[in-house]
Motif scaffolding. Sequence first.
Motif, mmCIF file in Angstrom:
data_model
loop_
_atom_site.group_PDB
_atom_site.id
_atom_site.type_symbol
_atom_site.label_atom_id
_atom_site.label_comp_id
_atom_site.label_asym_id
_atom_site.label_seq_id
_atom_site.Cartn_x
_atom_site.Cartn_y
_atom_site.Cartn_z
ATOM 1 N N ASP A 12 0.828 -1.223 0.000
ATOM 2 C CA ASP A 12 0.000 0.000 0.000
ATOM 3 C C ASP A 12 0.857 1.264 0.000
ATOM 4 N N CYS A 13 1.836 1.265 -0.901
ATOM 5 C CA CYS A 13 2.786 2.376 -0.948
ATOM 6 C C CYS A 13 2.244 3.593 -1.698
ATOM 7 N N GLY A 14 1.222 3.384 -2.535
ATOM 8 C CA GLY A 14 0.617 4.508 -3.249
ATOM 9 C C GLY A 14 1.195 4.786 -4.624
ATOM 10 N N VAL A 15 2.242 4.049 -5.026
ATOM 11 C CA VAL A 15 2.873 4.313 -6.330
ATOM 12 C C VAL A 15 1.891 4.080 -7.476
ATOM 13 N N CYS A 16 1.181 2.967 -7.449
ATOM 14 C CA CYS A 16 0.275 2.675 -8.569
ATOM 15 C C CYS A 16 -0.873 3.688 -8.617
ATOM 16 N N GLU A 17 -1.359 4.092 -7.477
ATOM 17 C CA GLU A 17 -2.426 5.100 -7.472
ATOM 18 C C GLU A 17 -1.918 6.419 -8.050
ATOM 19 N N ALA A 18 -0.689 6.777 -7.725
ATOM 20 C CA ALA A 18 -0.119 8.015 -8.249
ATOM 21 C C ALA A 18 0.023 7.953 -9.766
ATOM 22 N N LEU A 19 0.352 6.773 -10.280
ATOM 23 C CA LEU A 19 0.564 6.625 -11.727
ATOM 24 C C LEU A 19 -0.750 6.501 -12.495
ATOM 25 N N ARG A 48 0.623 -1.236 -17.272
ATOM 26 C CA ARG A 48 1.850 -2.044 -17.427
ATOM 27 C C ARG A 48 3.035 -1.345 -16.760
ATOM 28 N N GLU A 49 3.103 -0.023 -16.899
ATOM 29 C CA GLU A 49 4.187 0.731 -16.270
ATOM 30 C C GLU A 49 4.074 0.643 -14.749
ATOM 31 N N ALA A 50 2.862 0.756 -14.244
ATOM 32 C CA ALA A 50 2.668 0.653 -12.790
ATOM 33 C C ALA A 50 3.129 -0.712 -12.281
ATOM 34 N N ALA A 51 2.826 -1.757 -13.058
ATOM 35 C CA ALA A 51 3.241 -3.102 -12.652
ATOM 36 C C ALA A 51 4.760 -3.203 -12.597
ATOM 37 N N GLU A 52 5.431 -2.519 -13.538
ATOM 38 C CA GLU A 52 6.894 -2.540 -13.524
ATOM 39 C C GLU A 52 7.441 -1.731 -12.356
ATOM 40 N N GLU A 53 6.758 -0.657 -12.016
ATOM 41 C CA GLU A 53 7.227 0.222 -10.944
ATOM 42 C C GLU A 53 6.921 -0.342 -9.553
ATOM 43 N N CYS A 54 5.953 -1.229 -9.461
ATOM 44 C CA CYS A 54 5.575 -1.776 -8.152
ATOM 45 C C CYS A 54 6.750 -2.544 -7.549
#
Length: 64
Positions: A12-19, A48-54
């Motif tokens: 629950d870091c918030g990275v995917c929501e931000a992207l 796809r980018e969010a999945a890579e960044e997770c």
Amino acid sequence: MKVTIDKDLCIDCGVCEALVPEVFSINDEGFTEVILNPVPEELQDAVREAAEECATEAIIIEED
Ligand code: SF4
């Protein structure tokens, strides 16, 4: 495309929501949810980018 979050891996870091806030959202309890599924074409690259960044590889993509 369908997307799910592995709740055992997600921190629950918030990275995917931000992207991609159209698809990922942290709910009132602090847990990240998928709010748009299946993912429309125009958001698929961003997912796809969010999945890579997770950092924990918690985003699971099921391509059509
Ligand atoms: S980027 Fe990954 S770990 Fe962070 S909230 Fe999203 S799914 Fe969870």
